[in-house]
Design a protein around this motif. Structure first.
Motif, PDB file in Angstrom:
ATOM      1  N   ARG A 119       0.826  -1.201   0.000  1.00 16.79           N
ATOM      2  CA  ARG A 119       0.000   0.000   0.000  1.00 16.79           C
ATOM      3  C   ARG A 119       0.864   1.256   0.000  1.00 16.79           C
ATOM      4  O   ARG A 119       1.908   1.302   0.645  1.00 16.79           O
ATOM      5  N   LYS A 120       0.376   2.251  -0.749  1.00 19.30           N
ATOM      6  CA  LYS A 120       1.007   3.563  -0.756  1.00 19.30           C
ATOM      7  C   LYS A 120       0.022   4.579  -0.212  1.00 19.30           C
ATOM      8  O   LYS A 120      -1.167   4.544  -0.554  1.00 19.30           O
ATOM      9  N   TRP A 142       3.190   0.353  10.526  1.00 19.96           N
ATOM     10  CA  TRP A 142       2.942  -0.203   9.197  1.00 19.96           C
ATOM     11  C   TRP A 142       4.133   0.050   8.265  1.00 19.96           C
ATOM     12  O   TRP A 142       4.492  -0.806   7.469  1.00 19.96           O
ATOM     13  N   VAL A 148       3.482  -0.615   4.271  1.00 25.02           N
ATOM     14  CA  VAL A 148       3.030   0.674   3.746  1.00 25.02           C
ATOM     15  C   VAL A 148       4.226   1.541   3.389  1.00 25.02           C
ATOM     16  O   VAL A 148       5.225   1.582   4.122  1.00 25.02           O
ATOM     17  N   TYR A 225      -5.206   7.779  -0.629  1.00 23.77           N
ATOM     18  CA  TYR A 225      -4.828   6.394  -0.896  1.00 23.77           C
ATOM     19  C   TYR A 225      -5.882   5.773  -1.804  1.00 23.77           C
ATOM     20  O   TYR A 225      -6.978   6.321  -1.974  1.00 23.77           O
ATOM     21  N   PHE A 248      -4.338   1.588   5.780  1.00 22.08           N
ATOM     22  CA  PHE A 248      -3.086   0.865   5.999  1.00 22.08           C
ATOM     23  C   PHE A 248      -3.234  -0.650   5.967  1.00 22.08           C
ATOM     24  O   PHE A 248      -2.270  -1.361   5.751  1.00 22.08           O
TER      25      PHE A 248
END
Length: 253
Positions: A119-120, A142, A148, A225, A248
């Motif tokens: 995830r970004k 995270w 993340v 996100y 997250f």
């Protein structure tokens, strides 16, 4: 949190119809009302319809059978469901959000975490924003767990010294390390900065502010996100625990 509608005309133009495809009465109405015609839509009932944008809102336009009149408003089904809102999401908000996500990924943020992270998350942060510091601290488990990548885009508008502190961080030999030290020290550890802000750094801060404005945020932290449906999401202010899990994923053990 919410899906994003972008107000920037630059993003709208990429999805707009050529003017020749729009009936004159619809085109004229759009110009008079400052409505950008995005595309024709296949509305139920056979009525000729177009999707447009007025300021930061979607709008639907309907052409009467005689081709001489335009109705502006929302379309509802027999159960009272707003069908126009579905068009706004599918044809306007979601595609524009994905374009803005590409723009965010082409920016030059302070990156913390692995490039391979699942995830970004992008966040616009002011050096004097206490909620930005709180969010940064909340994100660390995270980030450190490799789940993340946190991308911080510094802006400067909360405090007269915001620009100077942001510049000192961005001009440091290791800006990411400088930002981390600054956050861990609650703003007390700042790289030494002498002289005036370089044009390059000034332009970068201005660019970040422009992006934040285009996304419709007027406070920090402004967090962005992509959700599981590949839709751009926005959270402005300090997220609650549920919002943190949404952006997250499950908290590392």
């Amino acid at each position: 949190m919410k899906s994003i509608l972008l107000a920037s005309s630059g993003f709208i133009s990429a999805l707009s119809f050529a003017s020749g495809d729009i009936p004159p009465v619809v085109k004229q109405f759009g110009e008079q009302q400052n409505i950008t015609i995005v595309k024709e839509i296949d509305a139920p009932g056979g009525v000729k319809s177009w999707l447009g944008q007025y300021q930061d809102m979607g709008v639907t336009l309907f052409l009467t059978p005689d081709g001489k009149h335009v109705i502006s408003g929302y379309l509802y089904d027999e159960k009272g469901k707003n069908i126009s809102e579905e068009y706004f999401q599918k044809e306007l908000y979601i595609p524009l959000g994905r374009k803005m996500w590409e723009t965010l990924n082409n920016a030059h943020p302070l990156k913390e975490g692995a490039e391979t992270a699942k995830r970004k998350v992008f966040v616009f942060a002011d050096p004097f924003c206490p909620y930005c510091k709180a969010f940064w601290a909340k994100a660390q488990p995270w980030v450190e767990g490799g789940n993340v990548q946190l991308n911080t885009l510094l802006v400067a508008y909360l405090n007269p010294k915001s620009g100077r502190n942001a510049t000192a961080i961005l001009n440091a030999a290791d800006p990411v390390a400088a930002w981390k030290a600054y956050e861990l020290s609650n703003g007390k550890t700042l790289p030494k900065f002498e002289g005036t802000t370089s044009r390059e750094t000034f332009d970068l801060l201005q660019h970040h502010q422009k992006l934040m404005d285009e996304l419709g945020a007027n406070a920090t932290p402004a967090i962005y996100y992509m959700n599981d449906r590949n839709e751009l999401q926005q959270v402005v202010g300090m997220p609650d625990e549920k919002q943190l899990l949404d952006m997250f994923g499950p908290k590392p053990e």
